[in-house]
Design a protein around this motif. Sequence first.
Motif, PDB file in Angstrom:
ATOM      1  N   UNK A  81      98.184 189.557  72.670  1.00 28.61           N
ATOM      2  CA  UNK A  81      98.857 190.834  72.386  1.00 28.61           C
ATOM      3  C   UNK A  81     100.174 190.984  73.142  1.00 28.61           C
ATOM      4  N   UNK A  82     100.559 189.917  73.867  1.00 28.91           N
ATOM      5  CA  UNK A  82     101.834 189.932  74.565  1.00 28.91           C
ATOM      6  C   UNK A  82     101.778 190.396  76.000  1.00 28.91           C
ATOM      7  N   UNK A  83     100.638 190.924  76.434  1.00 28.05           N
ATOM      8  CA  UNK A  83     100.511 191.358  77.821  1.00 28.05           C
ATOM      9  C   UNK A  83     100.160 190.166  78.716  1.00 28.05           C
ATOM     10  N   UNK A  84     100.255 190.367  80.021  1.00 27.00           N
ATOM     11  CA  UNK A  84      99.926 189.315  80.986  1.00 27.00           C
ATOM     12  C   UNK A  84      98.654 189.677  81.741  1.00 27.00           C
ATOM     13  N   UNK A  85      97.885 188.667  82.062  1.00 25.17           N
ATOM     14  CA  UNK A  85      96.655 188.840  82.830  1.00 25.17           C
ATOM     15  C   UNK A  85      96.743 187.929  84.054  1.00 25.17           C
ATOM     16  N   UNK A  86      96.592 188.515  85.233  1.00 23.77           N
ATOM     17  CA  UNK A  86      96.693 187.759  86.481  1.00 23.77           C
ATOM     18  C   UNK A  86      95.289 187.411  86.964  1.00 23.77           C
ATOM     19  N   UNK A  87      95.079 186.128  87.254  1.00 24.66           N
ATOM     20  CA  UNK A  87      93.756 185.631  87.642  1.00 24.66           C
ATOM     21  C   UNK A  87      93.819 185.049  89.050  1.00 24.66           C
ATOM     22  N   UNK A  88      92.968 185.600  89.924  1.00 29.37           N
ATOM     23  CA  UNK A  88      92.927 185.135  91.310  1.00 29.37           C
ATOM     24  C   UNK A  88      91.806 184.129  91.553  1.00 29.37           C
ATOM     25  N   UNK A  89      90.782 184.148  90.703  1.00 26.37           N
ATOM     26  CA  UNK A  89      89.658 183.216  90.839  1.00 26.37           C
ATOM     27  C   UNK A  89      89.019 183.032  89.476  1.00 26.37           C
ATOM     28  N   UNK A  90      88.598 181.821  89.197  1.00 26.21           N
ATOM     29  CA  UNK A  90      87.948 181.558  87.915  1.00 26.21           C
ATOM     30  C   UNK A  90      87.878 180.073  87.639  1.00 26.21           C
ATOM     31  N   UNK A  91      87.149 179.723  86.594  1.00 28.39           N
ATOM     32  CA  UNK A  91      86.997 178.343  86.146  1.00 28.39           C
ATOM     33  C   UNK A  91      87.892 178.189  84.915  1.00 28.39           C
ATOM     34  N   UNK A  92      88.849 177.263  84.977  1.00 31.01           N
ATOM     35  CA  UNK A  92      89.884 177.156  83.956  1.00 31.01           C
ATOM     36  C   UNK A  92      89.658 175.928  83.093  1.00 31.01           C
ATOM     37  N   UNK A  93      89.772 176.110  81.778  1.00 29.38           N
ATOM     38  CA  UNK A  93      89.620 175.018  80.819  1.00 29.38           C
ATOM     39  C   UNK A  93      90.872 174.950  79.944  1.00 29.38           C
ATOM     40  N   UNK A  94      91.305 173.742  79.645  1.00 27.96           N
ATOM     41  CA  UNK A  94      92.336 173.567  78.642  1.00 27.96           C
ATOM     42  C   UNK A  94      91.700 173.736  77.269  1.00 27.96           C
ATOM     43  N   UNK A  95      92.380 174.449  76.383  1.00 23.44           N
ATOM     44  CA  UNK A  95      91.870 174.630  75.020  1.00 23.44           C
ATOM     45  C   UNK A  95      92.529 173.609  74.111  1.00 23.44           C
TER      46      UNK A  95
END
Length: 233
Positions: free
Chosen positions: A219-233
């Motif tokens: 939707x064009x907004x930004x989400x800031x992530x400080x911790x999490x498990x990241x996967x390439x799609x």
Amino acid sequence: MRTIKQTGSTNADLLALTKQGVAEGFWLRAEQQSTGRGRLSRHWESPQGNLYCSTLVRLRPHDPSAGTLAFVAAVAVHEAVCLYLPPERVVIKWPNDLLVDGAKLCGMLLERTGDAIVIGIGLNIACHPEGLDRPATSLAASGAGTIEPAYFLETLADIFARWLEIWRVQGLAPIRAQWLKYAHGEGTALRANLPDGTVVEGFFSGIDADGALILRLANGTSHVIHAGDIFLI
């Protein structure tokens, strides 16, 4: 620097040694681990021939945020790996996994006790696990040839010490710039599994001044992530 034949976890061992006053810059390497751990308490397979090691940083009053040592470790290991493989094949995935041609080569785990940050590094040199939820590889499988883990660590220790000094003297900015140079490119599709169970999908839009991941959502907004498990799609 100390090498042992086998242990449960070099991180666990070094966390215990911090209480005995072990100095910053000490490295502990095991030829095999029986209870190696990755992020989120995942089991880390630890057969002989790969690199399993931990080092120690003693925090000082004016150091940057302790969490940003993850980026120091990432750029140091990346530089060491690129002595054997072309840099364009080796990508850093937030915050400090290393991928070769999209497959995981290396993972790191930071743990804290008091003023001590223990940084554990697991690098697939001779072999890699199969049947995971994501592809994995090793330096050998990637065409780097035969490498002795002890020799690799000697080089890595020197590189890490240099980047640690840059972090202390110049702050996070030069570390961040180096990290971004070799990270997954702007616009890379990523999925983040957050600690509360939420799943966020978006496009890589860099990291902020403190190293948090920025995702651009559909939707064009930004989400800031400080911790999490990241996967390439």
